[in-house]
Design a protein around this motif. Structure first.
Motif, PDB file in Angstrom:
ATOM      1  N   VAL A  54       0.878  -1.115   0.222  1.00 54.76           N
ATOM      2  CA  VAL A  54       0.007  -0.144   0.448  1.00 54.76           C
ATOM      3  C   VAL A  54       0.624   0.959  -0.206  1.00 54.76           C
ATOM      4  O   VAL A  54       0.479   1.849  -0.024  1.00 54.76           O
ATOM      5  N   SER A 178      -1.189   8.829   2.243  1.00 54.96           N
ATOM      6  CA  SER A 178      -2.625   9.378   1.199  1.00 54.96           C
ATOM      7  C   SER A 178      -2.228   9.266  -0.275  1.00 54.96           C
ATOM      8  O   SER A 178      -0.810   9.052  -0.818  1.00 54.96           O
ATOM      9  N   LYS A 179      -3.560   8.687  -1.137  1.00 51.09           N
ATOM     10  CA  LYS A 179      -2.523   7.963  -2.395  1.00 51.09           C
ATOM     11  C   LYS A 179      -4.122   8.378  -3.381  1.00 51.09           C
ATOM     12  O   LYS A 179      -5.034   8.357  -2.689  1.00 51.09           O
ATOM     13  N   THR A 180      -4.235   8.624  -4.275  1.00 53.81           N
ATOM     14  CA  THR A 180      -5.327   8.090  -5.567  1.00 53.81           C
ATOM     15  C   THR A 180      -4.481   8.134  -7.072  1.00 53.81           C
ATOM     16  O   THR A 180      -3.577   7.764  -7.448  1.00 53.81           O
ATOM     17  N   ASP A 182      -6.615   8.271  -9.477  1.00 57.23           N
ATOM     18  CA  ASP A 182      -8.450   9.388 -10.042  1.00 57.23           C
ATOM     19  C   ASP A 182      -7.980  10.208 -11.977  1.00 57.23           C
ATOM     20  O   ASP A 182      -8.890   9.984 -12.618  1.00 57.23           O
ATOM     21  N   ILE A 183      -6.364  10.185 -11.799  1.00 61.10           N
ATOM     22  CA  ILE A 183      -6.239  10.343 -13.630  1.00 61.10           C
ATOM     23  C   ILE A 183      -5.903   9.229 -14.015  1.00 61.10           C
ATOM     24  O   ILE A 183      -4.712   8.662 -13.666  1.00 61.10           O
ATOM     25  N   GLU A 184      -6.259   8.626 -14.841  1.00 54.94           N
ATOM     26  CA  GLU A 184      -6.648   7.441 -15.720  1.00 54.94           C
ATOM     27  C   GLU A 184      -5.709   6.512 -14.688  1.00 54.94           C
ATOM     28  O   GLU A 184      -5.141   5.642 -15.803  1.00 54.94           O
ATOM     29  N   GLN A 185      -6.608   6.779 -14.100  1.00 53.63           N
ATOM     30  CA  GLN A 185      -6.208   4.858 -12.802  1.00 53.63           C
ATOM     31  C   GLN A 185      -4.380   5.124 -13.057  1.00 53.63           C
ATOM     32  O   GLN A 185      -4.148   4.169 -12.172  1.00 53.63           O
ATOM     33  N   CYS A 186      -3.697   6.571 -12.457  1.00 56.79           N
ATOM     34  CA  CYS A 186      -2.317   5.879 -12.427  1.00 56.79           C
ATOM     35  C   CYS A 186      -2.069   6.570 -11.221  1.00 56.79           C
ATOM     36  O   CYS A 186      -2.252   7.603 -10.709  1.00 56.79           O
ATOM     37  N   VAL A 188      -0.917   7.926  -7.871  1.00 56.30           N
ATOM     38  CA  VAL A 188       0.011   8.884  -7.517  1.00 56.30           C
ATOM     39  C   VAL A 188      -0.071   8.896  -6.251  1.00 56.30           C
ATOM     40  O   VAL A 188      -1.059   9.878  -5.351  1.00 56.30           O
ATOM     41  N   VAL A 189       0.866   9.051  -5.485  1.00 59.46           N
ATOM     42  CA  VAL A 189       1.059   9.374  -3.603  1.00 59.46           C
ATOM     43  C   VAL A 189       1.314  10.400  -2.974  1.00 59.46           C
ATOM     44  O   VAL A 189       2.029  11.269  -4.278  1.00 59.46           O
ATOM     45  N   GLY A 190       0.869  10.883  -2.652  1.00 54.24           N
ATOM     46  CA  GLY A 190       0.532  12.108  -1.596  1.00 54.24           C
ATOM     47  C   GLY A 190      -0.681  13.230  -2.355  1.00 54.24           C
ATOM     48  O   GLY A 190      -0.365  13.741  -3.396  1.00 54.24           O
ATOM     49  N   ALA A 191      -1.709  12.426  -1.755  1.00 56.69           N
ATOM     50  CA  ALA A 191      -3.464  13.644  -2.287  1.00 56.69           C
ATOM     51  C   ALA A 191      -3.653  14.837  -1.147  1.00 56.69           C
ATOM     52  O   ALA A 191      -3.270  15.429  -1.335  1.00 56.69           O
ATOM     53  N   HIS A 192      -4.293  13.989  -0.421  1.00 58.10           N
ATOM     54  CA  HIS A 192      -4.526  15.298   0.654  1.00 58.10           C
ATOM     55  C   HIS A 192      -3.648  15.274   1.530  1.00 58.10           C
ATOM     56  O   HIS A 192      -3.122  16.466   2.490  1.00 58.10           O
TER      57      HIS A 192
END
Lengths: 202, 455
Positions: A54, A178-180, A182-186, A188-192
């Protein structure tokens, strides 16, 4: 105002009445047979594997006194540090119940004692009794959690037994940074929330 | 417009459809891998299903228990019969606190109630803080998936959108850069917001607490900075006891994205000192769905989105083609209960392959319910003439062996010799975008008789 209050009460009554009328015949509450979920596996190894999966990092220590040196190595540029762990002397900013959470917006690092760890999903359970200001583990740029090997549990069923008798205010399972995607299923670690998570296992 | 017509629009961009299809199938595969790691996974699903069935059969009792315990914790509980009342309640809380700026984490319920436009019309700024939801909010679109709201958008589209609204530099859709910019933009919104709205994943009757799950940490950033927290929940979100979270939290993340659990599973029981916490319990058609024996199990749904990721129709038609707040297979059994006429084409947007039911963590018999809605819809909603008449004729032909024989022969003759424009006319839905099989000589009947003769 009186009008709104009456309407409110009416909705409550009408909803409950409709539920009573429309619900099916009572079905039994199932029992959870924990035997089905038992596994004889190494908890620490499983936990570390899942934490890595994770996006978190695990570091095993023989003694908690080694922790500060490791943190300095990992986060050499951190200067605004909140430590909620008495064994760490790295704290530069102190907080208490009166601290305005907005004042924590540029915190570099928070060090918090985790109450227990969950092997099956790499999560750590912490409550606001461990970090005083609820925003802290989320608003900090990076997060360090410390957990004892004695507080390692196989799965969530055991965990809920272990935390059943707590004082319920606010608690959270944190599994990785924190992660996301949401952009093309890529991924990215560090959302909010925290950009990184390091867990020290002592 | 019917689902098929909406899907035709989505299908104009073939490359995009292919990407959409594969991206979601990849999520489905991640779900499989993750589920297979869990000892007793099927038993977990059985438990979750039985727990939800127990909840629905005692829903009034659990609601009262939840309300009583939440109040004891210092939480204010509100009841809303419909979307309008829900919006009014939320607005009245915001007015009481003089809130002008508000942040909101993901909540399909507030989408269902159209809360954003209501508040905006009342001069309150509403910022969706989940990255995917912020993207669709800026694009003035609804989410197209309940877990991946912007799955229909290519990164280049997000790039252009952010340049326009957030002043970012052109970056060929670099997700790392775009996410970083969104983080800065939304951090400012979090710091300035006076109130935060969240959804509710699970509400626990015996503690009065509730759990909110996110990967980004946006629900917590909003709630812990603002002075007022409003949690909006559909009444079916209840579970009996806290220990049952063990079952549901093990299922939710794995079914949704293949993660062993969401990054943050936040357990709210009491408001922080000096702050306020409100819960709005919403009916909006749920008690009516509860009355429908064939369809009430749709209320088991924990909104993981697994049925969308696996559905061959959803993957190739996109969430917007459903024109309902909850798209995909689960949306197609929930929405007809809200407006049968408007959503009458949705239960037909399925091959009835049953994959949705197979992956559902709470074992909703989705494909069976789709079939049952069809039975109701053909009786209550006028069907297109072509479909109706062709099926009527087909019924007559199939019931009569002589007619069937003639029909088979002429169909084979037609397929072989009739000009293309005749075969692929509007009447032949099966000929759309695909060629019918090449016709061989002979047929099964003759072949079988010959075989008997030669024995």
């Amino acid at each position: 105002m009186i009008g709104i209050k009456t309407e409110k009460r009416m909705s409550r009554e009408s909803i409950l009445k409709a539920v009573k009328k429309n619900k099916p015949e009572s079905l039994p509450l199932p029992e959870i047979d924990l035997g089905i979920f038992e596994e004889n596996i190494n908890l620490v190894e499983t936990f570390i594997g899942n934490l890595n999966f994770v996006g978190g990092r695990a570091i095993q220590l023989n003694n908690i006194t080694e922790m500060d040196a490791e943190i300095k190595k990992l986060y050499p540029n951190a200067s605004k540090i909140v430590s909620c762990v008495k064994e760490s002397a790295l704290g530069t900013i102190s907080i208490d119940k009166e601290t305005d959470p907005h004042s924590l917006e540029d915190i570099d690092l928070a060090i918090i004692k985790g109450e227990l760890a969950v092997a099956e999903n790499g999560a750590i359970w912490v409550t606001d009794q461990d970090f005083t200001i609820r925003a802290l583990p989320f608003i900090t740029n990076d997060l360090v959690l410390v957990v004892s090997t004695n507080d390692m549990y196989l799965h969530m069923h055991h965990v809920y037994e272990a935390i059943a008798k707590r004082d319920r205010t606010f608690g959270v399972f944190i599994s990785g940074p924190s992660k996301t995607a949401d952009i093309e299923q890529c991924l990215v670690v560090g959302a909010h929330g925290a950009m990184s998570l390091t867990v020290f296992i002592v | 417009m019917a689902h098929a017509d909406e899907a035709a629009i989505f299908n104009k961009d073939e490359a995009k459809v292919d990407w959409h299809d594969k991206a979601l199938w990849f999520v489905r595969q991640k779900r499989d891998k993750s589920a297979h790691n869990v000892q007793g996974w099927e038993e977990l699903r059985n438990l979750a299903s039985a727990l939800k069935a127990n909840v629905l059969s005692n829903l009034d009792t659990y609601l009262l228990q939840f309300e009583e315990n939440a109040k004891k914790n210092g939480v204010t509980v509100h009841w809303a019969a419909n979307a309008e009342e829900h919006n009014k309640i939320v607005h009245s809380i915001l007015v009481k606190h003089g809130v002008k700026r508000m942040v909101k984490s993901k909540s399909m319920l507030t989408e269902e109630c159209h809360l954003n436009p209501y508040l905006e019309a009342n001069n309150i700024e509403v910022i969706d803080t989940d990255l995917g939801e912020r993207i669709v909010q800026l694009a003035k679109e609804p989410p197209s998936h309940i877990v991946l709201p912007a799955i229909h958008k290519k990164k280049e589209e997000v790039d252009v959108l952010f340049q326009e609204h957030l002043g970012t530099k052109p970056c060929d859709g670099d997700p790392q850069y775009l996410t970083g910019e969104a983080r800065k933009h939304l951090r400012d919104k979090f710091l300035k917001a006076e109130a935060a709205i969240t959804g509710v994943n699970f509400a626990i009757a015996d503690t009065g607490g509730f759990v909110v799950c996110t990967n980004e940490g946006n629900a917590d950033m909003g709630v812990h900075l603002a002075k007022v927290h409003i949690a909006c929940m559909g009444m079916e979100k209840l579970i009996p006891q806290e220990k049952h979270l063990g079952v549901f939290l093990r299922l939710l993340g794995r079914s949704a994205t293949g993660q062993p659990i969401t990054t943050y599973s936040s357990h709210f029981n009491k408001p922080a000192p000096g702050k306020e916490m409100h819960i709005v319990i919403v009916d909006n058609g749920r008690t009516e769905q509860l009355s429908r024996e064939d369809f009430r199990a749709s209320l088991h749904c924990i909104r993981c989105g697994a049925c969308m990721n696996t559905c061959p129709i959803y993957r190739r038609s996109g969430g917007h083609s459903y024109k309902s707040t909850i798209p995909g297979p689960i949306g197609s059994i929930l929405s007809p209960g809200l407006d049968l006429k408007k959503h009458s084409s949705l239960p037909f947007a399925s091959t009835l392959c049953g994959s949705c039911s197979d992956v559902c963590p709470v074992k909703i018999n989705i494909h069976e319910q789709l079939y049952k809605w069809r039975q109701i819809i053909v009786k209550e909603v006028p069907q297109p003439g072509v479909k109706k008449n062709i099926l009527k004729i087909a019924g007559r032909v199939l019931a009569n062996s002589a007619m069937y024989h003639v029909a088979g022969k002429s169909a084979r003759f037609m397929l072989k010799y009739a000009p293309r424009f005749v075969i692929y006319s509007k009447l032949n839905a099966w000929g759309k975008a695909r060629d019918l099989p090449e016709v061989k000589n002979g047929n099964f009947d003759d072949w079988y008789k010959n075989r008997k003769k030669n024995e």
